[in-house]
Design a protein around this motif. Structure first.
Motif, PDB file in Angstrom:
ATOM      1  N   ASN A  97     -19.195   5.915  -6.807  1.00  0.00           N
ATOM      2  CA  ASN A  97     -17.960   5.221  -6.477  1.00  0.00           C
ATOM      3  C   ASN A  97     -17.137   5.056  -7.749  1.00  0.00           C
ATOM      4  O   ASN A  97     -17.584   5.425  -8.838  1.00  0.00           O
ATOM      5  CB  ASN A  97     -18.243   3.869  -5.813  1.00  0.00           C
ATOM      6  N   LEU A  98     -15.933   4.488  -7.627  1.00  0.00           N
ATOM      7  CA  LEU A  98     -15.017   4.437  -8.760  1.00  0.00           C
ATOM      8  C   LEU A  98     -15.588   3.646  -9.928  1.00  0.00           C
ATOM      9  O   LEU A  98     -15.563   4.113 -11.071  1.00  0.00           O
ATOM     10  CB  LEU A  98     -13.676   3.848  -8.325  1.00  0.00           C
ATOM     11  N   LEU A 142      -6.407   6.013 -13.268  1.00  0.00           N
ATOM     12  CA  LEU A 142      -7.386   4.931 -13.164  1.00  0.00           C
ATOM     13  C   LEU A 142      -8.606   5.162 -14.051  1.00  0.00           C
ATOM     14  O   LEU A 142      -9.302   4.206 -14.414  1.00  0.00           O
ATOM     15  CB  LEU A 142      -7.843   4.768 -11.707  1.00  0.00           C
ATOM     16  N   THR A 143      -8.871   6.396 -14.394  1.00  0.00           N
ATOM     17  CA  THR A 143     -10.112   6.700 -15.114  1.00  0.00           C
ATOM     18  C   THR A 143      -9.914   7.282 -16.506  1.00  0.00           C
ATOM     19  O   THR A 143     -10.801   7.165 -17.360  1.00  0.00           O
ATOM     20  CB  THR A 143     -10.961   7.692 -14.296  1.00  0.00           C
ATOM     21  N   ALA A 192     -11.870  13.108  -5.287  1.00  0.00           N
ATOM     22  CA  ALA A 192     -11.853  11.803  -4.632  1.00  0.00           C
ATOM     23  C   ALA A 192     -10.456  11.420  -4.139  1.00  0.00           C
ATOM     24  O   ALA A 192     -10.288  10.353  -3.539  1.00  0.00           O
ATOM     25  CB  ALA A 192     -12.368  10.734  -5.590  1.00  0.00           C
ATOM     26  N   LYS A 193      -9.452  12.268  -4.415  1.00  0.00           N
ATOM     27  CA  LYS A 193      -8.069  12.026  -4.005  1.00  0.00           C
ATOM     28  C   LYS A 193      -7.532  10.697  -4.544  1.00  0.00           C
ATOM     29  O   LYS A 193      -6.956   9.892  -3.825  1.00  0.00           O
ATOM     30  CB  LYS A 193      -7.938  12.077  -2.479  1.00  0.00           C
ATOM     31  N   ARG A 194      -7.774  10.476  -5.826  1.00  0.00           N
ATOM     32  CA  ARG A 194      -7.257   9.281  -6.487  1.00  0.00           C
ATOM     33  C   ARG A 194      -6.530   9.688  -7.758  1.00  0.00           C
ATOM     34  O   ARG A 194      -6.748  10.778  -8.288  1.00  0.00           O
ATOM     35  CB  ARG A 194      -8.386   8.300  -6.819  1.00  0.00           C
ATOM     36  N   SER A 195      -5.679   8.814  -8.236  1.00  0.00           N
ATOM     37  CA  SER A 195      -4.931   9.111  -9.452  1.00  0.00           C
ATOM     38  C   SER A 195      -5.865   9.111 -10.656  1.00  0.00           C
ATOM     39  O   SER A 195      -6.665   8.191 -10.829  1.00  0.00           O
ATOM     40  CB  SER A 195      -3.828   8.071  -9.661  1.00  0.00           C
ATOM     41  N   ARG A 255      -0.745   0.588 -10.964  1.00  0.00           N
ATOM     42  CA  ARG A 255      -1.009   1.499  -9.852  1.00  0.00           C
ATOM     43  C   ARG A 255       0.208   2.387  -9.594  1.00  0.00           C
ATOM     44  O   ARG A 255       1.316   2.122 -10.019  1.00  0.00           O
ATOM     45  CB  ARG A 255      -1.346   0.706  -8.580  1.00  0.00           C
ATOM     46  N   ALA A 270     -11.382  13.089 -10.041  1.00  0.00           N
ATOM     47  CA  ALA A 270     -10.242  12.379  -9.462  1.00  0.00           C
ATOM     48  C   ALA A 270      -9.606  13.195  -8.343  1.00  0.00           C
ATOM     49  O   ALA A 270      -9.237  12.656  -7.287  1.00  0.00           O
ATOM     50  CB  ALA A 270      -9.215  12.075 -10.549  1.00  0.00           C
ATOM     51  N   ASP A 291      -2.494  15.995  -9.703  1.00  0.00           N
ATOM     52  CA  ASP A 291      -2.842  15.346  -8.450  1.00  0.00           C
ATOM     53  C   ASP A 291      -2.726  16.344  -7.318  1.00  0.00           C
ATOM     54  O   ASP A 291      -2.502  17.525  -7.503  1.00  0.00           O
ATOM     55  CB  ASP A 291      -1.965  14.105  -8.211  1.00  0.00           C
TER      56      ASP A 291
END
Length: 597
Positions: free
Chosen positions: A92-93, A137-138, A131-134, A207, A128, A214
């Motif tokens: 997880n994140l 964040l990481t 997981a389809k996230r920006s 955010r 990323a 992306d």
């Protein structure tokens, strides 16, 4: 207050000019530092016999050798094997950030922290995307953790090397700090910092930040077209490359040729154009329409995704980031002649998350830019290396020599062991490791000089004599007096804390190596004035100089993630400020425990 001498005025003026120019960023830091050295030498505050002594300084040699050895570990696959094994543990994140940050810190302890980030950034970006996230964040936690990991060992970061060398010169009886002298304090700071960025820090990142890697990618769909060659066209019989002048006039690129439904190999530069062929062209919508109309071509409707028109078996796309000091920095692809030298096309530029379109070949590239390049699949990695850029996909990493991973590891561990137990002088041990890796074929001889970050070497070699001039002219005494005045007779603990805050603030706006060179003599002078052990003050400078978390310009790693993460200048302090407070809160008691006054 002591009277200020003319030599002190010159030193402060030179230092002030260097700091101002570094913050401005108009000229690269190595040029600024070298020019400052020349001015100081001409003005007489640096003796002509010592002007270039910094280039033979042990700290300069160690940093150069660490860069070569780090590349050897990377080339051999010793690091990549660990990276791939550990990265798969994240589910997880929060766990992903914890695992990747911990791995970044661990790698940075034994290799150059910029190299550690360069290895892990593609892995993080792929995670990323999956997981389809920006990636915003990481990437920042990853960068900060790689900086923290450098605190743990002597070779982890240039400020540690500088501080160790200064101690050896100023206190010969004690000698330089050893390989693991920094470990107790560094480990505590790194552990606390990694825990913070993984559990709390990433939640402070704004955010909604977008990045070029992306799901939307570079959005090339609107900038690609297929133009059909009619029977009566005047370009029939011409070779594709003969259209370059027309293409340049309309700011477009011809990136392929499709014949009878099959894209011809490569860029088809030497193929003769036939009736019914489809030219694959890339550029702005208006430029595409004007080019097609002028040449008497017709629009063709592409089947499926247009971006598939850009690749075939021997042509591929690659996203890269421009690091500070790269050959590409400050230049346009037109001046680099990418198309004519290598047959490589620049298809897109992203700067701080925003896509730049129009006149791409004339756009001056800057550090942190993300570039989308198209070229021959086998040659692209070499072109990326020539540009000095870093790939943002694991498939673009250099070919690994997994069979030599054990050899590289043994060479590295042996060198560190020999230096740690005092059998070999550290610069000699690392130089021997670098030579051994060349003889073992791990670091190609042709690449050995390209693996050294020469701007950093010039920076260090230039700043060391200036730092010595501060001490010789009494400038450090004046600064120390100012710091002691601010603390108003408080305990040495307060002075130590104030020194850390001042050093961190400097490091956030100027190069961390330059900060260490400037702050080290001040630390020694403060300890002398307070009549206490200088070691805690030197340790405080080592930690503070490395911890630049408030801006993207304080550390190369922060600059590297600027483009891929789509960050803005003001995003860094949100997580960086509390992290710096945590580092100070952890470092001060640990320093006083391990290195008491």
């Amino acid at each position: 207050m002591e009277n200020i001498t003319s030599q002190q005025v010159i030193v402060f003026t030179v230092l002030g000019a260097i700091m101002a120019l570094l913050v401005w960023g108009r000229w690269r830091y190595d040029l600024v530092a070298f020019a400052g050295l020349l001015v100081a030498t001409i003005a007489g505050v640096v003796d002509k016999d010592d002007a270039f002594s910094g280039f033979g300084h042990p700290a300069t040699v160690v940093i150069a050798m660490v860069l070569i050895v780090s590349r050897g570990l990377s080339n051999a696959g010793a690091i990549d094997f660990v990276t791939r094994a550990v990265a798969g543990l994240a589910t997880n994140l929060t766990r992903h950030i914890f695992v990747m940050s911990g791995l970044a810190a661990a790698l940075s302890a034994v290799m150059n922290n910029v190299g550690a980030l360069a290895l892990l950034m593609p892995v993080d970006l792929q995670a990323a995307k999956k997981a389809k996230r920006s990636p915003a964040l990481t990437l920042m936690p990853l960068s900060f953790a790689s900086i923290l990991g450098g605190l743990v060992t002597l070779i982890g970061t240039p400020p540690n090397i500088i501080i160790a060398a200064v101690r050896g010169e100023e206190f010969p009886a004690k000698g330089a700090f050893s390989m693991f002298s920094f470990a107790p304090v560094g480990l505590a700071c790194a552990a606390a910092g990694v825990a913070f960025v993984a559990l709390v820090g990433w939640r402070l990142i704004p955010r909604g930040r977008s990045a070029p890697n992306d799901d939307k990618g570079f959005d090339l769909e609107d900038y690609l077209a297929e133009a059909k060659v009619p029977k009566e066209s005047a370009i029939i019989g011409k070779k594709v490359r003969e259209l370059d002048s027309d293409a340049s006039e309309y700011e477009i690129d011809i990136v392929g040729l499709v014949r009878r439904g099959t894209r011809l190999p490569g860029m088809a530069r030497h193929a003769e154009i036939r009736a019914g062929d489809l030219l694959v062209i890339e550029g702005g919508p208006e430029d595409l329409d004007r080019f097609i109309k002028t040449l008497g071509l017709t629009h063709a409707v592409a089947e499926g995704s247009k971006t598939k028109l850009l690749t075939n078996d021997d042509v591929s796309l690659i996203e890269v980031v421009v690091p500070p000091g790269a050959r590409a920095e400050g230049r346009s692809t037109m001046s680099l002649r990418l198309k004519y030298r290598f047959g490589v096309h620049l298809l897109g530029i992203a700067r701080q998350g925003e896509k730049i379109r129009g006149r791409l070949r004339h756009t001056q590239l800057t550090k942190g830019d993300v570039l989308l390049l198209q070229g021959n699949t086998n040659e692209l990695p070499d072109v990326v290396s020539w540009l000095g850029c870093l790939p943002l996909a694991t498939r673009a990493l250099p070919k690994l020599q997994s069979g030599k991973a054990l050899t590289a590891t043994i060479i590295f561990v042996t060198a560190i062991l020999m230096a740690s137990i005092g059998w070999l002088y550290l610069p000699v041990a690392l130089a021997a490791a670098a030579v051994a890796m060349v003889f073992a074929g791990i670091v190609p001889l042709r690449d050995i000089y390209t693996n050294v970050d020469w701007p950093v070497i010039v920076l260090i070699g230039s700043m060391i004599p200036i730092g010595q001039a501060m001490e010789n002219t009494g400038a450090t005494t004046l600064i120390s007096t100012g710091i002691l005045s601010l603390s108003q007779g408080s305990s040495p603990v307060v002075v130590l804390t104030l020194l850390m805050v001042v050093t961190m603030t400097l490091s956030d706006v100027m190069n961390n190596t330059a900060t260490a060179v400037v702050a080290a003599p001040i630390a020694i002078n403060l300890a002398d004035r307070l009549d206490v052990n200088a070691d805690p003050f030197l340790m405080a400078v080592a930690v503070a100089a490395s911890c630049a978390f408030l801006t993207p310009i304080g550390h190369k790693n922060n600059t590297l993630i600027l483009g891929p993460g789509g960050y803005r200048f003001g995003d860094y302090w949100r997580m960086g400020l509390p992290l710096e407070v945590i580092v100070i809160a952890v470092a001060i008691p640990m320093i006083l425990w391990i290195w008491p006054f």
